[in-house]
Design a protein around this motif. Structure first.
Motif, PDB file in Angstrom:
ATOM      1  N   ARG A  13      14.805  -6.805   1.800  1.00 30.62           N
ATOM      2  CA  ARG A  13      14.287  -5.769   0.348  1.00 30.62           C
ATOM      3  C   ARG A  13      13.795  -5.453  -0.914  1.00 30.62           C
ATOM      4  NH1 ARG A  13      20.010  -5.437  -1.893  1.00 30.62           N
ATOM      5  NH2 ARG A  13      18.838  -5.326  -3.763  1.00 30.62           N
ATOM      6  N   VAL A  14      13.855  -7.089  -1.320  1.00 33.05           N
ATOM      7  CA  VAL A  14      13.267  -7.410  -2.288  1.00 33.05           C
ATOM      8  C   VAL A  14      12.262  -7.840  -2.362  1.00 33.05           C
ATOM      9  CG1 VAL A  14      13.543  -9.003  -4.602  1.00 33.05           C
ATOM     10  CG2 VAL A  14      15.539  -8.852  -3.942  1.00 33.05           C
ATOM     11  N   ILE A  15      11.581  -8.243  -0.834  1.00 29.54           N
ATOM     12  CA  ILE A  15      10.658  -8.925  -0.970  1.00 29.54           C
ATOM     13  C   ILE A  15       9.368  -7.443  -0.586  1.00 29.54           C
ATOM     14  CG2 ILE A  15       8.905  -9.222   0.947  1.00 29.54           C
ATOM     15  CD1 ILE A  15      10.451 -12.208   0.816  1.00 29.54           C
ATOM     16  N   LEU A  16      10.135  -6.378  -0.305  1.00 28.42           N
ATOM     17  CA  LEU A  16       9.228  -5.255   0.738  1.00 28.42           C
ATOM     18  C   LEU A  16       9.613  -4.898  -0.760  1.00 28.42           C
ATOM     19  CD1 LEU A  16       8.525  -2.692   2.390  1.00 28.42           C
ATOM     20  CD2 LEU A  16      10.567  -2.958   2.764  1.00 28.42           C
ATOM     21  N   GLY A  17      10.210  -4.152  -1.379  1.00 26.77           N
ATOM     22  CA  GLY A  17       9.853  -3.476  -2.912  1.00 26.77           C
ATOM     23  C   GLY A  17       9.079  -4.002  -3.668  1.00 26.77           C
ATOM     24  N   VAL A  18       9.452  -5.587  -4.034  1.00 24.68           N
ATOM     25  CA  VAL A  18       8.025  -5.647  -4.896  1.00 24.68           C
ATOM     26  C   VAL A  18       6.658  -5.331  -4.276  1.00 24.68           C
ATOM     27  CG1 VAL A  18       7.008  -7.778  -5.781  1.00 24.68           C
ATOM     28  CG2 VAL A  18       9.499  -7.312  -5.659  1.00 24.68           C
ATOM     29  N   ILE A  19       6.263  -5.690  -2.900  1.00 21.38           N
ATOM     30  CA  ILE A  19       5.088  -5.355  -2.477  1.00 21.38           C
ATOM     31  C   ILE A  19       4.762  -3.534  -2.464  1.00 21.38           C
ATOM     32  CG2 ILE A  19       3.594  -5.690  -0.749  1.00 21.38           C
ATOM     33  CD1 ILE A  19       5.234  -7.961   0.279  1.00 21.38           C
ATOM     34  N   MET A  20       5.831  -2.867  -2.212  1.00 19.97           N
ATOM     35  CA  MET A  20       5.981  -2.077  -2.014  1.00 19.97           C
ATOM     36  C   MET A  20       5.599  -0.789  -3.445  1.00 19.97           C
ATOM     37  SD  MET A  20       4.654  -0.498   1.044  1.00 19.97           S
ATOM     38  CE  MET A  20       4.698   0.716   0.999  1.00 19.97           C
ATOM     39  N   MET A  21       5.861  -1.599  -4.694  1.00 23.22           N
ATOM     40  CA  MET A  21       5.978  -1.143  -6.306  1.00 23.22           C
ATOM     41  C   MET A  21       4.435  -1.095  -6.580  1.00 23.22           C
ATOM     42  SD  MET A  21       8.636  -2.275  -9.427  1.00 23.22           S
ATOM     43  CE  MET A  21       8.002  -3.646  -9.200  1.00 23.22           C
ATOM     44  N   ALA A  22       4.577  -2.603  -6.283  1.00 26.08           N
ATOM     45  CA  ALA A  22       3.106  -2.980  -7.139  1.00 26.08           C
ATOM     46  C   ALA A  22       1.803  -1.993  -6.476  1.00 26.08           C
ATOM     47  CB  ALA A  22       2.882  -4.841  -6.440  1.00 26.08           C
ATOM     48  N   HIS A  23       1.892  -1.964  -5.356  1.00 27.42           N
ATOM     49  CA  HIS A  23       0.840  -0.697  -4.467  1.00 27.42           C
ATOM     50  C   HIS A  23       0.980   0.439  -4.779  1.00 27.42           C
ATOM     51  CE1 HIS A  23      -0.955  -3.577  -1.247  1.00 27.42           C
ATOM     52  NE2 HIS A  23       0.096  -3.984  -1.318  1.00 27.42           N
ATOM     53  N   GLY A  24       2.323   0.880  -5.358  1.00 29.16           N
ATOM     54  CA  GLY A  24       2.355   2.210  -5.928  1.00 29.16           C
ATOM     55  C   GLY A  24       1.550   2.263  -7.090  1.00 29.16           C
ATOM     56  N   PHE A  25       2.214   1.333  -7.845  1.00 29.09           N
ATOM     57  CA  PHE A  25       1.773   1.207  -9.427  1.00 29.09           C
ATOM     58  C   PHE A  25       0.426   1.049  -9.771  1.00 29.09           C
ATOM     59  CE2 PHE A  25       6.436   0.812 -10.757  1.00 29.09           C
ATOM     60  CZ  PHE A  25       6.260   2.611 -10.827  1.00 29.09           C
ATOM     61  N   GLN A  26      -0.066   0.611  -8.165  1.00 30.62           N
ATOM     62  CA  GLN A  26      -2.041   0.125  -8.749  1.00 30.62           C
ATOM     63  C   GLN A  26      -2.540   1.170  -8.035  1.00 30.62           C
ATOM     64  OE1 GLN A  26      -3.377  -2.417  -5.737  1.00 30.62           O
ATOM     65  NE2 GLN A  26      -4.850  -3.180  -6.624  1.00 30.62           N
ATOM     66  N   LYS A  27      -2.183   2.016  -7.384  1.00 37.11           N
ATOM     67  CA  LYS A  27      -2.723   3.328  -6.987  1.00 37.11           C
ATOM     68  C   LYS A  27      -2.883   4.478  -8.490  1.00 37.11           C
ATOM     69  CE  LYS A  27      -2.236   3.800  -2.064  1.00 37.11           C
ATOM     70  NZ  LYS A  27      -1.003   1.755  -1.742  1.00 37.11           N
ATOM     71  N   PRO A  44      -6.073  15.160   2.251  1.00 35.22           N
ATOM     72  CA  PRO A  44      -6.078  15.406   0.634  1.00 35.22           C
ATOM     73  C   PRO A  44      -5.251  15.653  -0.055  1.00 35.22           C
ATOM     74  CG  PRO A  44      -4.630  16.171   2.665  1.00 35.22           C
ATOM     75  CD  PRO A  44      -5.182  15.650   3.255  1.00 35.22           C
ATOM     76  N   GLU A  45      -5.694  15.370  -1.450  1.00 36.17           N
ATOM     77  CA  GLU A  45      -6.331  14.923  -3.080  1.00 36.17           C
ATOM     78  C   GLU A  45      -4.182  14.704  -2.924  1.00 36.17           C
ATOM     79  OE1 GLU A  45      -6.316  16.733  -7.149  1.00 36.17           O
ATOM     80  OE2 GLU A  45      -8.377  16.180  -5.446  1.00 36.17           O
ATOM     81  N   TRP A  46      -3.361  15.633  -2.623  1.00 34.67           N
ATOM     82  CA  TRP A  46      -2.165  15.880  -3.224  1.00 34.67           C
ATOM     83  C   TRP A  46      -1.884  14.746  -2.409  1.00 34.67           C
ATOM     84  CZ3 TRP A  46       0.956  15.758   1.758  1.00 34.67           C
ATOM     85  CH2 TRP A  46       0.383  15.960   2.372  1.00 34.67           C
ATOM     86  N   LEU A  47      -1.869  14.651  -0.759  1.00 33.37           N
ATOM     87  CA  LEU A  47      -0.970  12.888  -0.463  1.00 33.37           C
ATOM     88  C   LEU A  47      -1.654  11.954  -0.734  1.00 33.37           C
ATOM     89  CD1 LEU A  47      -0.115  12.379   2.477  1.00 33.37           C
ATOM     90  CD2 LEU A  47      -2.601  12.166   3.817  1.00 33.37           C
ATOM     91  N   ALA A  48      -2.569  11.446  -1.224  1.00 39.96           N
ATOM     92  CA  ALA A  48      -3.108  10.508  -2.540  1.00 39.96           C
ATOM     93  C   ALA A  48      -1.758  10.322  -3.369  1.00 39.96           C
ATOM     94  CB  ALA A  48      -4.611  10.625  -3.114  1.00 39.96           C
ATOM     95  N   TYR A  49      -1.332  11.487  -4.340  1.00 43.91           N
ATOM     96  CA  TYR A  49      -0.140  11.397  -4.957  1.00 43.91           C
ATOM     97  C   TYR A  49       1.115  11.119  -4.505  1.00 43.91           C
ATOM     98  CZ  TYR A  49      -3.770  13.524  -8.728  1.00 43.91           C
ATOM     99  OH  TYR A  49      -4.954  13.515  -9.062  1.00 43.91           O
ATOM    100  N   THR A  51       1.981   9.554  -1.307  1.00 37.32           N
ATOM    101  CA  THR A  51       1.881   7.922  -1.380  1.00 37.32           C
ATOM    102  C   THR A  51       2.011   7.188  -2.926  1.00 37.32           C
ATOM    103  OG1 THR A  51       0.062   8.836   0.422  1.00 37.32           O
ATOM    104  CG2 THR A  51       0.338   6.662  -0.361  1.00 37.32           C
ATOM    105  N   ALA A  52       1.369   7.766  -3.769  1.00 37.51           N
ATOM    106  CA  ALA A  52       0.935   7.020  -4.704  1.00 37.51           C
ATOM    107  C   ALA A  52       3.585   6.916  -4.970  1.00 37.51           C
ATOM    108  CB  ALA A  52       0.738   7.033  -5.834  1.00 37.51           C
ATOM    109  N   VAL A  53       3.625   7.672  -5.223  1.00 39.06           N
ATOM    110  CA  VAL A  53       4.508   7.766  -5.412  1.00 39.06           C
ATOM    111  C   VAL A  53       5.961   7.289  -4.839  1.00 39.06           C
ATOM    112  CG1 VAL A  53       6.451   9.778  -6.295  1.00 39.06           C
ATOM    113  CG2 VAL A  53       4.655   9.943  -7.542  1.00 39.06           C
ATOM    114  N   ILE A  54       5.912   7.829  -3.471  1.00 39.36           N
ATOM    115  CA  ILE A  54       6.767   7.331  -2.782  1.00 39.36           C
ATOM    116  C   ILE A  54       6.626   5.629  -2.848  1.00 39.36           C
ATOM    117  CG2 ILE A  54       7.348   6.732  -0.068  1.00 39.36           C
ATOM    118  CD1 ILE A  54       6.430  10.012   0.497  1.00 39.36           C
ATOM    119  N   GLU A  55       5.491   5.064  -2.617  1.00 37.56           N
ATOM    120  CA  GLU A  55       5.399   3.701  -2.763  1.00 37.56           C
ATOM    121  C   GLU A  55       5.420   2.723  -3.576  1.00 37.56           C
ATOM    122  OE1 GLU A  55       1.657   2.925  -1.846  1.00 37.56           O
ATOM    123  OE2 GLU A  55       1.595   2.681  -0.203  1.00 37.56           O
ATOM    124  N   ALA A  56       5.563   3.135  -5.412  1.00 32.89           N
ATOM    125  CA  ALA A  56       5.865   3.272  -6.644  1.00 32.89           C
ATOM    126  C   ALA A  56       7.458   3.562  -6.858  1.00 32.89           C
ATOM    127  CB  ALA A  56       5.728   3.951  -7.611  1.00 32.89           C
TER     128      ALA A  56
END
Length: 130
Positions: A13-27, A44-49, A51-56
């Motif tokens: 959980r922690v490993i996946l959380g760190v990786i996905m959070m990093a990718h989301g905040f980078q986006k 579509p442009e909205w999908l970028a937003y 995805t970024a929010v879900i990841e972060a």
């Protein structure tokens, strides 16, 4: 639940959380670039937003142990999207092996949850639900 399994799920959980959070905040930190990448992929442009929010937010939720199952499901869906829409043509090695591993970890957490050292565990214990 067996203590070893609980600790294993916690580490995953922690490993996946760190990786996905990093990718989301980078986006989120480079949204113009993220939107351009999605646009070049024909998305579509909205999908970028989204995805970024879900990841972060999903990554942060996993990291602290809050809403683990729904976060893992949403993160898994983003990995399916990454595999199908971006990485699949490159093949397994050098292509979709990393998002596939993250998808696998997402599925494990979506099925089992993980409450070791989690906010959810604290809330459930204080409210008498467990």
């Amino acid at each position: 639940m067996d203590k070893k399994i609980g600790w294993g799920l916690f580490v995953g959980r922690v490993i996946l959380g760190v990786i996905m959070m990093a990718h989301g905040f980078q986006k989120l930190g480079h949204m113009e670039n993220t939107v351009q990448v999605f646009s070049k992929l024909g998305q579509p442009e909205w999908l970028a937003y989204v995805t970024a929010v879900i990841e972060a937010v999903g990554g942060l939720s996993l990291l602290v142990g809050l809403f683990v199952v729904p976060s893992a499901i949403l993160l898994g869906l983003t990995m399916v999207g990454a595999i199908v829409l971006v990485k699949l043509p490159a093949g397994l090695i050098g292509g979709f092996e990393f998002p596939l591993a993250l998808l696998g970890l997402s599925i494990i957490l979506a099925v089992t949850g993980s409450d070791k050292l989690s906010v959810s565990h604290l809330i459930n214990n204080k409210s008498g639900l467990k």
